[in-house]
Design a protein around this motif. Structure first.
Motif, PDB file in Angstrom:
ATOM      1  N   GLN A 246       8.903   9.716  11.555  1.00 56.79           N
ATOM      2  CA  GLN A 246       8.293   9.262  10.211  1.00 56.79           C
ATOM      3  C   GLN A 246       8.365   7.916  10.292  1.00 56.79           C
ATOM      4  O   GLN A 246       9.515   7.263  10.228  1.00 56.79           O
ATOM      5  CB  GLN A 246       8.738  10.131   9.043  1.00 56.79           C
TER       6      GLN A 246
ATOM      7  N   LYS B 167       7.246   4.121   8.227  1.00 63.17           N
ATOM      8  CA  LYS B 167       6.793   3.831   6.881  1.00 63.17           C
ATOM      9  C   LYS B 167       5.544   2.897   7.413  1.00 63.17           C
ATOM     10  O   LYS B 167       5.622   1.929   8.202  1.00 63.17           O
ATOM     11  CB  LYS B 167       7.747   2.825   6.418  1.00 63.17           C
ATOM     12  N   LYS B 168       4.519   2.814   6.471  1.00 63.81           N
ATOM     13  CA  LYS B 168       3.155   2.069   6.705  1.00 63.81           C
ATOM     14  C   LYS B 168       2.770   1.481   5.413  1.00 63.81           C
ATOM     15  O   LYS B 168       2.564   2.248   4.418  1.00 63.81           O
ATOM     16  CB  LYS B 168       2.100   2.972   7.317  1.00 63.81           C
ATOM     17  N   GLU B 169       2.713   0.080   5.307  1.00 60.11           N
ATOM     18  CA  GLU B 169       2.222  -0.480   4.092  1.00 60.11           C
ATOM     19  C   GLU B 169       0.742  -0.338   3.671  1.00 60.11           C
ATOM     20  O   GLU B 169       0.006  -0.014   4.795  1.00 60.11           O
ATOM     21  CB  GLU B 169       2.351  -1.936   4.191  1.00 60.11           C
ATOM     22  N   THR B 170       0.442   0.199   2.522  1.00 59.80           N
ATOM     23  CA  THR B 170      -0.950   0.079   2.067  1.00 59.80           C
ATOM     24  C   THR B 170      -1.784  -1.314   2.163  1.00 59.80           C
ATOM     25  O   THR B 170      -1.236  -2.191   2.001  1.00 59.80           O
ATOM     26  CB  THR B 170      -1.152   0.717   0.702  1.00 59.80           C
TER      27      THR B 170
ATOM     28  N   LYS C   6       0.931  -3.922  -0.797  1.00 55.72           N
ATOM     29  CA  LYS C   6       2.148  -4.062   0.277  1.00 55.72           C
ATOM     30  C   LYS C   6       3.642  -3.542  -0.443  1.00 55.72           C
ATOM     31  O   LYS C   6       4.304  -3.381   0.705  1.00 55.72           O
ATOM     32  CB  LYS C   6       2.059  -5.308   0.743  1.00 55.72           C
TER      33      LYS C   6
ATOM     34  N   SER D 114       3.957  -0.861  -2.119  1.00 56.14           N
ATOM     35  CA  SER D 114       3.975   0.586  -1.815  1.00 56.14           C
ATOM     36  C   SER D 114       4.069   0.844  -0.415  1.00 56.14           C
ATOM     37  O   SER D 114       3.075   0.607   0.376  1.00 56.14           O
ATOM     38  CB  SER D 114       3.303   1.274  -2.521  1.00 56.14           C
ATOM     39  N   GLN D 115       4.774   1.993   0.255  1.00 52.49           N
ATOM     40  CA  GLN D 115       4.917   2.260   1.585  1.00 52.49           C
ATOM     41  C   GLN D 115       4.586   3.621   1.577  1.00 52.49           C
ATOM     42  O   GLN D 115       5.013   4.571   0.884  1.00 52.49           O
ATOM     43  CB  GLN D 115       6.214   1.809   2.193  1.00 52.49           C
ATOM     44  N   LYS D 116       3.774   4.208   2.515  1.00 55.80           N
ATOM     45  CA  LYS D 116       3.569   5.608   2.947  1.00 55.80           C
ATOM     46  C   LYS D 116       4.128   5.795   4.283  1.00 55.80           C
ATOM     47  O   LYS D 116       4.281   4.946   5.067  1.00 55.80           O
ATOM     48  CB  LYS D 116       2.204   6.072   2.759  1.00 55.80           C
ATOM     49  N   THR D 117       4.404   7.299   4.302  1.00 58.90           N
ATOM     50  CA  THR D 117       5.010   7.748   5.573  1.00 58.90           C
ATOM     51  C   THR D 117       4.093   8.334   6.475  1.00 58.90           C
ATOM     52  O   THR D 117       3.494   9.159   5.762  1.00 58.90           O
ATOM     53  CB  THR D 117       6.338   8.698   5.447  1.00 58.90           C
ATOM     54  N   LYS D 118       4.337   8.131   7.628  1.00 56.93           N
ATOM     55  CA  LYS D 118       3.048   8.538   8.885  1.00 56.93           C
ATOM     56  C   LYS D 118       3.843   9.202   9.811  1.00 56.93           C
ATOM     57  O   LYS D 118       4.884   8.541  10.613  1.00 56.93           O
ATOM     58  CB  LYS D 118       2.189   7.660   8.950  1.00 56.93           C
ATOM     59  N   GLU D 119       3.377  10.178  10.319  1.00 60.27           N
ATOM     60  CA  GLU D 119       4.043  10.980  11.511  1.00 60.27           C
ATOM     61  C   GLU D 119       3.549   9.960  12.812  1.00 60.27           C
ATOM     62  O   GLU D 119       2.328   9.982  13.048  1.00 60.27           O
ATOM     63  CB  GLU D 119       3.597  12.476  11.636  1.00 60.27           C
TER      64      GLU D 119
END
Length: 212
Positions: free
Chosen positions: A116, A118-121, A125, A127-132
């Motif tokens: 996983q 972390k990716k910034e929106t 910036k 807030s960060q979302k996790t991506k596989e």
């Protein structure tokens, strides 16, 4: 004994939409070429920024009806090309479906390693979302030749070694084929299957004895 002249096509995660992506890559240029051939000059003169306001006022471009007719002609030619390709290139169509099924088999069973990240929106910036993110995808190769489906998969001391060593049942039921040979060679499991009918949605499924 199974002999491989080439490894074949490697199955990749993006192959889960292989049929759709291949269709779009072939048909979209054809569609665009036909439309531009008849209306390239008119489309170049359109003021795209003011077009929504013009349409809201009810001021339809004079060439709109002929443009829609050209779009219909382009769609007809795309459909015709699709049917001709399916009829004359059945083996290629089956290969696309096979590779797509193999990619989905690996992904849906999660026979891969990932982490996983972390990716910034884009707009926020902070807030960060996790991506596989796939870190390791099994080396699985596919080849169809002389009525035989050849599957070559690398066997390593990984988490999913047992599943990859016993793929025959899944492949027989998923690809409508019958195992004829299996051997372990140079850290690769190499299998050969007799190809059966019923591999594409538009084709009638028949017993394995009536192979093509």
């Amino acid at each position: 004994m199974i002999h491989f002249f080439t490894r074949g096509k490697r199955i990749k995660p993006k192959d889960k939409h292989l049929v759709l992506n291949t269709s779009l890559s072939i048909l979209f240029p054809l569609f665009l070429t036909i439309v531009l051939l008849f209306h390239g000059r008119e489309l170049a003169q359109i003021e795209w920024k003011t077009l929504p306001e013009t349409l809201q006022r009810g001021n339809l471009p004079p060439y709109l009806s002929s443009l829609l007719f050209s779009v219909g002609i382009a769609l007809f030619f795309c459909l015709l090309v699709t049917l001709l390709f399916i009829y004359f290139q059945r083996d290629r169509v089956k290969q696309l479906y096979h590779r797509q099924k193999l990619a989905r088999m690996l992904l849906e069973n999660k026979w891969y390693e990932s982490e996983q990240v972390k990716k910034e929106t884009l707009f926020d910036k902070s807030s960060q979302k996790t991506k596989e993110k796939i870190t390791h995808f099994p080396k699985l190769y596919y080849k169809l030749k002389d009525g035989l489906i050849h599957i070559r998969v690398e066997i390593i001391l990984g988490k999913y070694q047992d599943q990859l060593l016993h793929l025959e049942k899944k492949l027989e039921s998923g690809l409508y084929c019958e195992l004829v040979e299996k051997e372990l060679k140079d850290s690769y499991l190499v299998t050969a299957f007799l190809k059966g009918n019923g591999l594409a949605p538009w084709e009638q499924q028949e017993p394995l004895q009536e192979c093509i």
